[in-house]
Write a protein that holds these residues in place. Structure first.
Motif, PDB file in Angstrom:
ATOM      1  N   ARG A 188       0.873  -1.178   0.000  1.00  0.00           N
ATOM      2  CA  ARG A 188       0.000   0.000   0.000  1.00  0.00           C
ATOM      3  C   ARG A 188       0.908   1.226   0.000  1.00  0.00           C
ATOM      4  O   ARG A 188       1.780   1.375   0.844  1.00  0.00           O
ATOM      5  N   VAL A 189       0.702   2.089  -0.959  1.00  0.00           N
ATOM      6  CA  VAL A 189       1.512   3.295  -1.113  1.00  0.00           C
ATOM      7  C   VAL A 189       0.651   4.510  -0.773  1.00  0.00           C
ATOM      8  O   VAL A 189      -0.476   4.629  -1.246  1.00  0.00           O
ATOM      9  N   HIS A 190       1.193   5.406   0.058  1.00  0.00           N
ATOM     10  CA  HIS A 190       0.525   6.652   0.428  1.00  0.00           C
ATOM     11  C   HIS A 190       1.292   7.802  -0.213  1.00  0.00           C
ATOM     12  O   HIS A 190       2.484   7.973   0.050  1.00  0.00           O
ATOM     13  N   LEU A 191       0.619   8.577  -1.034  1.00  0.00           N
ATOM     14  CA  LEU A 191       1.251   9.723  -1.698  1.00  0.00           C
ATOM     15  C   LEU A 191       0.634  11.013  -1.185  1.00  0.00           C
ATOM     16  O   LEU A 191      -0.592  11.175  -1.225  1.00  0.00           O
ATOM     17  N   ASP A 192       1.461  11.915  -0.702  1.00  0.00           N
ATOM     18  CA  ASP A 192       0.961  13.214  -0.267  1.00  0.00           C
ATOM     19  C   ASP A 192       0.361  13.961  -1.451  1.00  0.00           C
ATOM     20  O   ASP A 192       0.870  13.888  -2.567  1.00  0.00           O
ATOM     21  N   SER A 193      -0.726  14.664  -1.201  1.00  0.00           N
ATOM     22  CA  SER A 193      -1.418  15.384  -2.258  1.00  0.00           C
ATOM     23  C   SER A 193      -2.124  16.602  -1.665  1.00  0.00           C
ATOM     24  O   SER A 193      -2.238  16.732  -0.453  1.00  0.00           O
ATOM     25  N   ASP A 194      -2.583  17.466  -2.539  1.00  0.00           N
ATOM     26  CA  ASP A 194      -3.448  18.551  -2.090  1.00  0.00           C
ATOM     27  C   ASP A 194      -4.895  18.144  -2.380  1.00  0.00           C
ATOM     28  O   ASP A 194      -5.157  17.210  -3.118  1.00  0.00           O
ATOM     29  N   ARG A 195      -5.826  18.848  -1.763  1.00  0.00           N
ATOM     30  CA  ARG A 195      -7.242  18.490  -1.884  1.00  0.00           C
ATOM     31  C   ARG A 195      -7.764  18.506  -3.316  1.00  0.00           C
ATOM     32  O   ARG A 195      -8.484  17.604  -3.727  1.00  0.00           O
ATOM     33  N   SER A 196      -7.390  19.513  -4.082  1.00  0.00           N
ATOM     34  CA  SER A 196      -7.924  19.609  -5.447  1.00  0.00           C
ATOM     35  C   SER A 196      -7.389  18.483  -6.336  1.00  0.00           C
ATOM     36  O   SER A 196      -8.138  17.909  -7.131  1.00  0.00           O
ATOM     37  N   THR A 197      -6.134  18.146  -6.189  1.00  0.00           N
ATOM     38  CA  THR A 197      -5.581  17.038  -6.967  1.00  0.00           C
ATOM     39  C   THR A 197      -6.226  15.724  -6.555  1.00  0.00           C
ATOM     40  O   THR A 197      -6.572  14.903  -7.409  1.00  0.00           O
TER      41      THR A 197
END
Length: 76
Positions: A5-14
């Motif tokens: 399982r990979v967790h990628l940081d993102s912003d809300r709109s993306t």
């Protein structure tokens, strides 16, 4: 085959855009490639394309979640 399982940081709109694309049966290529690179950095070899699982419901820090099948004998 094991799955990471990979967790990628993102912003809300993306994150919303990636989720919307997934619901339409499309792929967000940039995040999928980022998930694949994360697996390589962990010392595993991907056995297939990353599969989008969802997004976290964080108020400040949203993450994209991907599952990636890996070969079991490839740990550095």
């Amino acid at each position: 085959m094991p799955v990471l399982r990979v967790h990628l940081d993102s912003d809300r709109s993306t994150a919303r855009r990636v989720l919307q694309l997934h619901q339409e049966g499309k792929i967000h290529h940039e995040s999928r490639e980022a998930a694949r690179e994360q697996v390589w950095r962990r010392g595993h070899t991907p056995a297939g394309d990353p599969t989008f699982v969802g997004i976290t419901n964080g108020r400040r820090h949203v993450q994209l979640l991907y599952d990636v099948e890996v070969y079991s004998d490839t740990v550095l």
